[in-house]
Design an enzyme around this catalytic site. Structure first.
Site, PDB file in Angstrom:
ATOM      1  CE  LYS A  27      11.909   7.892 -22.241  1.00 49.42           C
ATOM      2  NZ  LYS A  27      13.320   7.803 -22.686  1.00 49.42           N
ATOM      3  NE  ARG A  97      14.206   6.635 -18.695  1.00 50.64           N
ATOM      4  CZ  ARG A  97      13.035   6.099 -18.390  1.00 50.64           C
ATOM      5  NH1 ARG A  97      12.443   6.409 -17.251  1.00 50.64           N
ATOM      6  NH2 ARG A  97      12.452   5.287 -19.233  1.00 50.64           N
ATOM      7  N   GLY A 106      14.311   4.481 -29.249  1.00 48.92           N
ATOM      8  CA  GLY A 106      15.727   4.167 -29.396  1.00 48.92           C
ATOM      9  C   GLY A 106      16.526   5.131 -30.247  1.00 48.92           C
ATOM     10  CG  MET A 108      17.104  11.344 -29.506  1.00 46.52           C
ATOM     11  SD  MET A 108      16.204  12.735 -28.914  1.00 46.52           S
ATOM     12  CE  MET A 108      14.781  11.971 -28.267  1.00 46.52           C
ATOM     13  NE  ARG A 364       7.016   4.283 -26.034  1.00 50.49           N
ATOM     14  CZ  ARG A 364       8.310   4.104 -26.245  1.00 50.49           C
ATOM     15  NH1 ARG A 364       9.140   5.120 -26.201  1.00 50.49           N
ATOM     16  NH2 ARG A 364       8.774   2.918 -26.488  1.00 50.49           N
ATOM     17  CG  HIS A 484      15.132  -0.461 -33.161  1.00 51.71           C
ATOM     18  ND1 HIS A 484      15.476  -0.581 -34.482  1.00 51.71           N
ATOM     19  CD2 HIS A 484      14.885   0.840 -32.932  1.00 51.71           C
ATOM     20  CE1 HIS A 484      15.474   0.623 -35.011  1.00 51.71           C
ATOM     21  NE2 HIS A 484      15.120   1.498 -34.105  1.00 51.71           N
ATOM     22  CD  GLU A 779      -4.656  19.101 -66.928  1.00 49.51           C
ATOM     23  OE1 GLU A 779      -3.907  18.226 -66.486  1.00 49.51           O
ATOM     24  OE2 GLU A 779      -5.538  18.884 -67.765  1.00 49.51           O
ATOM     25  CB  SER A 798     -11.739  18.151 -61.570  1.00 48.28           C
ATOM     26  OG  SER A 798     -11.030  17.149 -60.900  1.00 48.28           O
ATOM     27  CG  ASN A 802      -0.816  13.962 -60.520  1.00 48.20           C
ATOM     28  OD1 ASN A 802      -0.748  14.141 -59.316  1.00 48.20           O
ATOM     29  ND2 ASN A 802      -1.341  12.873 -61.052  1.00 48.20           N
ATOM     30  CB  CYS A 865      -9.027  14.209 -60.240  1.00 49.56           C
ATOM     31  SG  CYS A 865      -8.506  15.273 -61.587  1.00 49.56           S
ATOM     32  CE1 TYR A 885     -14.041  15.278 -57.435  1.00 47.34           C
ATOM     33  CE2 TYR A 885     -15.881  16.820 -57.499  1.00 47.34           C
ATOM     34  CZ  TYR A 885     -14.837  16.176 -58.136  1.00 47.34           C
ATOM     35  OH  TYR A 885     -14.575  16.419 -59.452  1.00 47.34           O
TER      36      TYR A 885
HETATM   37  P1  ADP Z   1      14.191   4.863 -24.652  1.00 48.61           P
HETATM   38  O1  ADP Z   1      13.587   6.203 -24.827  1.00 48.61           O
HETATM   39  O2  ADP Z   1      15.107   4.490 -25.728  1.00 48.61           O
HETATM   40  O3  ADP Z   1      13.145   3.829 -24.336  1.00 48.61           O
HETATM   41  P2  ADP Z   1      14.751   5.020 -21.842  1.00 48.61           P
HETATM   42  O4  ADP Z   1      15.114   6.336 -21.299  1.00 48.61           O
HETATM   43  O5  ADP Z   1      13.365   4.576 -21.625  1.00 48.61           O
HETATM   44  O6  ADP Z   1      15.131   4.969 -23.376  1.00 48.61           O
HETATM   45  O7  ADP Z   1      15.758   3.987 -21.207  1.00 48.61           O
HETATM   46  C1  ADP Z   1      15.857   2.687 -21.672  1.00 48.61           C
HETATM   47  C2  ADP Z   1      15.737   1.708 -20.532  1.00 48.61           C
HETATM   48  O8  ADP Z   1      16.649   1.994 -19.493  1.00 48.61           O
HETATM   49  C3  ADP Z   1      14.394   1.704 -19.871  1.00 48.61           C
HETATM   50  O9  ADP Z   1      13.510   0.858 -20.523  1.00 48.61           O
HETATM   51  C4  ADP Z   1      14.682   1.191 -18.506  1.00 48.61           C
HETATM   52  O10 ADP Z   1      14.611  -0.210 -18.487  1.00 48.61           O
HETATM   53  C5  ADP Z   1      16.104   1.611 -18.266  1.00 48.61           C
HETATM   54  N1  ADP Z   1      16.090   2.731 -17.324  1.00 48.61           N
HETATM   55  C6  ADP Z   1      16.019   4.039 -17.567  1.00 48.61           C
HETATM   56  N2  ADP Z   1      16.006   4.759 -16.442  1.00 48.61           N
HETATM   57  C7  ADP Z   1      16.060   3.875 -15.428  1.00 48.61           C
HETATM   58  C8  ADP Z   1      16.076   3.992 -13.989  1.00 48.61           C
HETATM   59  N3  ADP Z   1      15.998   5.173 -13.394  1.00 48.61           N
HETATM   60  N4  ADP Z   1      16.127   2.853 -13.300  1.00 48.61           N
HETATM   61  C9  ADP Z   1      16.194   1.656 -13.914  1.00 48.61           C
HETATM   62  N5  ADP Z   1      16.201   1.474 -15.235  1.00 48.61           N
HETATM   63  C10 ADP Z   1      16.135   2.575 -15.992  1.00 48.61           C
HETATM   64 MG    MG Z   2      -2.982  16.292 -67.043  1.00 48.13          MG
HETATM   65 MG    MG Z   3      11.967   3.679 -22.916  1.00 45.60          MG
END
Ligand code: ADP
Ligand code: MG
Ligand code: MG
Length: 909
Positions: A27, A97, A106, A108, A364, A484, A779, A798, A802, A865, A885
């Site tokens: 990020k 973040r 999601g 962390m 990303r 998610h 084997e 060969s 397993n 194999c 192979y």
């Molecule tokens: P994740 O890694 O779970 O996607 P993020 O750090 O991207 O978590 O945060 C989740 C959401 O929070 C983002 O999609 C964004 O919409 C919102 N967010 C994070 N930072 C900001 C910010 N500085 N301003 C506005 N919204 C934010």
């Molecule tokens: Mg055998």
């Molecule tokens: Mg995000």
């Protein structure tokens, strides 16, 4: 120089860039890159992953140097944003973040609106003239901060299993209900203010500490909490499934807040620069007006479509961003093009619109299905944006599995009525029994590894990942294509349907009622999901494979340009052999002779085998073998024909004979009659074959040592089938493989028979000689140690990985279910050695055998194999050892081809 711990980004400048993911997390690195591209990104700074490592090494204390660096960076952010953190008149708010090297959607934690407190709230209200927005932001802060920083990071165990987030969510729902509100947006400013105050007292009561009313303390708490979340339960599970190393750590991004919740000209959204399910070159996304952060992903409201291309049955009545904010949409679409040209890959982006001004919050490389991965790689190649090598590296080998994934047989599907519809979030189809919790899914698979369950949830959350992984399919009642469940399922190529809104789930009774009908689904009910269409059916619909996708065929041709190692298949029926050939197999690496005694058409050969096994004298045995001979030859000939022009490795009969002894009285009587002896005598002879440890008993080459006539007819069948095919103008390439050897003398004794039969058959057919390679399966560890001697007689090795794994570990393949999970859970083993080669241990034996074998015979052909032959990591290992192979089951042939090509590219070949 003192180590730099904090990297700034904003206003077209940045200390970091995209290729600094290891240090800044994905990020942080991409936020920096977007700033350098001149895109509108709120300013901020990234605390490095190294600080996370320091934090853990230091007994969960931030290094003393960190906070001064943070405050210095904050000053620069304040300058860029024209606001001041903690200022009573013009307060800057920030988010904290998480962001690991490789994305963990999601898993962390992130806290938004950090910096709101008694001193800053009035100023912000005055400045924005929008008290509703301020109090909405504040109640969100209290919820998130209490959950992430005060409860989870402190390791507090929620009372009665109900975390603070849940308690506050319920309080919010209760309040909305009492007022008759449907949406969060209906709650007024004053009500939000009262709610926030109530929340704070609930927090105090539940967690025993006061919600911090100090802006500076909030930032420090936020940073620590993000570090802590690296070791949260869900993050750990996800890392285990994805194989992300524990020591990588997460970075923390502290970033100026922009607000999507300032009213109807504000919004937040997520999008993919191309369609992540199909790979089509269309902009694809969802957005929500007057919302913040994770509202889109969390499935709190049904998100609206971004544009026409994103409209579907569930959301077509909602206004798209293209319609509601055409100007801002154009800007976003332009950014999409800039990013597409710059990254030359499909991205997943997050954005927020604050009073019509667009901000980019994340980008990303996006998770995609295997089908989309192939399509996207081919498209960028054709657009001239990437070269062939890059295209080959763009698809994860294991993802090809889902391109070949079963889908509902369309003819059968037509006969079924759709039970309920949702969004097509993950590819292919799945049939299974319903379970209502992630724990139940895990338990079902623990109990029976082959159990097929469909996980049915209101919506999934990161706590469910283990259950999602255990299930064959995932079905949710809420959430959109970027929810998610959809993200995670797509990443894994798992069949998934989300947002089936007509399902009303009752988790207490584990039932789901389908709106507008009397149908109630119960735990254990069998359903079929078509994840490509988003259709759910009652009962089981037969599945079929989906391999003739033209982009896939084209892609594999390019893959093969880079591949240097061969790929064969393990197959023993003409049908399997043909399928594998279609998938690109260049021969059969393992044909198990005994297969003809199982399954379809095996009645008569099995009866004759039994007669042979229960014979008492050589004469009796030879008679039985002669009767069996035509069946063996036919089987061999058919396979050689299907694989015409390609090599086929036939393995001599391998299993212990007593496995074939008839158990039922009726079958015993049949054999007794054929042999002209009593049923009791047959039973007695059967008992005499019993062994206490058949795995290491009378089997493999040992059978032929004691009964050379058994070996002889098999070899004769191979030579005669070959001679006949040669006469018919075909090009058969048979190879004979001797199993379960531990000493070269076994190979020598068998070779005498081999040479004798070869000469006899050549004479019979009036030819000088018939080619057939002679080799052995490696084997048993002793065979590895003595490989230099084995190679004197064997022309090829060969690796039967397993059994080699079984014998090296002393783990019985059939009994590992009882203990292997413990080894994996306790991290005593990194992976199941029967699925991926244990390179450290078993790998040494393989390497030794290759080196020693080739020292004796420098053109010794070497392959593998075992089932691991289709595992990408094992394929790469085999490549590094210089194997000729790998051989794997038909469906894994494309995976092995891609993994082999990628290994060659990585090695710079
Ligand atoms: P994740 O890694 O779970 O996607 P993020 O750090 O991207 O978590 O945060 C989740 C959401 O929070 C983002 O999609 C964004 O919409 C919102 N967010 C994070 N930072 C900001 C910010 N500085 N301003 C506005 N919204 C934010
Ligand atoms: Mg055998
Ligand atoms: Mg995000």
């Amino acid at each position: 120089m003192e180590k730099k711990r904090v990297y700034i980004f904003g206003k077209k400048i940045a200390d970091g860039k995209a290729d600094m993911k290891n240090l800044l997390g994905g990020k942080g690195a991409n936020l920096a890159e977007m700033c350098l591209l001149g895109l509108p990104v709120p300013a901020g700074f990234t605390v490095t992953t190294e600080v996370c490592t320091e934090y853990y090494a230091n007994n969960c204390q931030l290094p003393a140097e960190l906070m001064p660096e943070v405050w210095a960076a904050m000053t620069k952010v304040e300058e860029m944003m024209g606001m001041k953190y903690g200022d009573p008149d013009n307060p800057l708010l920030v988010s904290c973040r998480s962001g690991a090297r490789s994305s963990m959607p999601g898993m962390m934690d992130t806290v938004l609106n950090v910096g709101l407190c008694t001193t800053t709230i009035p100023g912000l209200i005055k400045k924005t003239n929008n008290p509703r927005f301020v109090w909405d932001s504040y109640r969100r802060l209290v919820m998130m901060y209490a959950d992430v920083v005060m409860e989870k990071a402190e390791g507090l165990e929620p009372a009665e299993g109900k975390g603070i987030r849940k308690i506050l969510d319920e309080k919010l729902d209760e309040f909305k209900k009492s007022k008759g509100y449907k949406e969060d947006t209906q709650i007024s400013a004053d009500e939000l203010k009262t709610l926030a105050e109530d929340f704070k007292s609930i927090v105090k009561k539940a967690l025993g500490t006061e919600f911090p009313d100090d802006a500076r303390a909030q930032v420090e708490g936020g940073i620590k909490a993000v570090f802590k979340s690296w070791n949260g339960k869900k993050a750990i599970s996800y890392r285990k499934i994805e194989g992300i190393p524990e020591e990588w750590g997460t970075a923390v991004n502290v970033q100026a807040m922009v607000f999507g919740n300032m009213g109807d000209s504000s919004a937040t959204g997520v999008a993919f620069t191309r369609n992540p399910a199909t790979g089509e070159n269309l902009f694809y996304g969802e957005w929500l007006v007057n919302a913040q952060g994770e509202d889109v992903v969390a499935g709190i409201r049904t998100p609206s479509p971004l544009n026409d291309d994103t409209k579907n049955e569930q959301n077509k009545h909602l206004a798209s961003m293209q319609e509601a904010m055409p100007q801002t949409y154009k800007e976003l679409d332009a950014i999409r093009t800039i990013l597409d040209n710059h990254y030359k890959d499909m991205l997943d982006i997050e954005f927020t619109i604050q009073e019509k001004v667009l901000y980019m919050l994340q980008c990303r490389v996006g998770k995609r299905t295997g089908t989309a991965a192939v399509q996207i790689a081919m498209d960028y190649l054709k657009e001239g944006k990437i070269d062939e090598k890059t295209a080959v590296m763009r698809v994860e080998a294991s993802q090809l599995d889902e391109v070949l994934h079963p889908i509902c047989n369309p003819n059968e599907e037509k006969k079924h009525n759709v039970l309920v519809k949702g969004l097509p979030a993950g590819p292919g189809s799945a049939v299974g029994k319903l379970v209502f919790t992630a724990e139940d899914a895990v338990a079902a698979v623990r109990k029976d590894a082959k159990a097929q369950v469909i996980l049915l949830r209101e919506e999934t959350n990161p706590e469910d990942v283990e259950g999602m992984s255990a299930a064959v399919g995932i079905l949710t009642a809420r959430g959109g294509m970027t929810s998610h469940a959809a993200l995670v399922a797509r990443g894994w190529g798992k069949c998934c349907i989300v947002g089936a809104g007509k399902l009303h789930i009752n988790n207490d009774t584990k039932t789901a009622k389908i709106e507008g009908t009397d149908i109630v689904l119960k735990e254990g009910d069998v359903v079929t999901l078509n994840g490509t269409k988003g259709h759910v059916y009652a009962g089981a619909i037969p599945l079929m494979d989906a391999s003739d996708n033209p982009s896939f065929q084209e892609y594999m041709k390019i893959v093969d340009k880079f591949r240097t190692m061969g790929v064969r298949t393990n197959a023993e029926t003409a049908e399997d052999a043909q399928r594998a050939r279609n998938f690109g197999a260049e021969g059969i690496g393992l044909f198990r002779t005994e297969h003809m005694f199982y399954g379809k058409g095996s009645e008569q050969p099995l009866f004759l085998l039994r007669k042979m096994i229960l014979s008492n004298t050589t004469a009796e045995r030879v008679t039985a073998l002669n009767e069996l001979y035509p069946y063996v030859k036919k089987d061999i000939k058919e396979t050689l024909l299907v694989m015409d022009t390609l090599p086929v490795t036939f393995r001599l009969l391998d299993p212990p004979l007593h496995e074939f002894v008839p158990q039922s009285l009726e079958k015993q009587a049949e054999v007794a009659k054929a042999l002209g002896i009593s049923a009791e005598a047959v039973a007695k002879r059967g008992e005499a074959l019993h062994e206490s440890n058949p795995m290491m008993g009378h089997r493999g080459v040992r059978l032929g040592i004691t009964y050379p006539e058994i070996t002889e007819i098999q070899i004769r069948a191979i030579f005669e089938a070959t001679a006949e095919l040669l006469q018919e103008g075909k090009k058969p390439y048979p190879e004979l493989m001797v199993p379960v050897t531990s000493d070269v003398s076994e190979l020598d004794v068998t070779k005498v028979i081999f040479d004798k039969v070869a000469a006899e058959v050549a004479k019979k057919f009036g030819v000088a000689s018939i080619d057939c390679k002679y080799g052995t399966m490696i084997e048993i560890p002793r065979a590895c140690l003595l490989a230099n001697k084995m190679a004197k007689t064997a022309e090829f090795f060969s690796f039967g990985t397993n059994d080699l794994t079984q014998m090296s570990f002393g783990f019985s393949r059939d009994d590992i279910g009882g203990f292997l999970n413990e080894y994996l859970d306790k991290k005593m083993l990194a992976a199941d050695p029967f699925q991926t080669i244990d390179q450290e241990g078993v790998g040494q034996l393989i390497e030794m055998a290759v080196t020693r074998g080739r020292a004796t015979r420098n053109n010794l052909k070497v392959g593998i194999c075992g089932e691991q032959g289709g595992d990408p990591a094992s394929v790469e290992f085999c490549f590094k050892l210089g194997l000729n192979y790998v051989s794997c089951s038909p469906f894994r042939v494309p995976i092995a081809r891609l993994a082999a090509a990628q290994s060659a590219i990585k090695a710079g070949k």
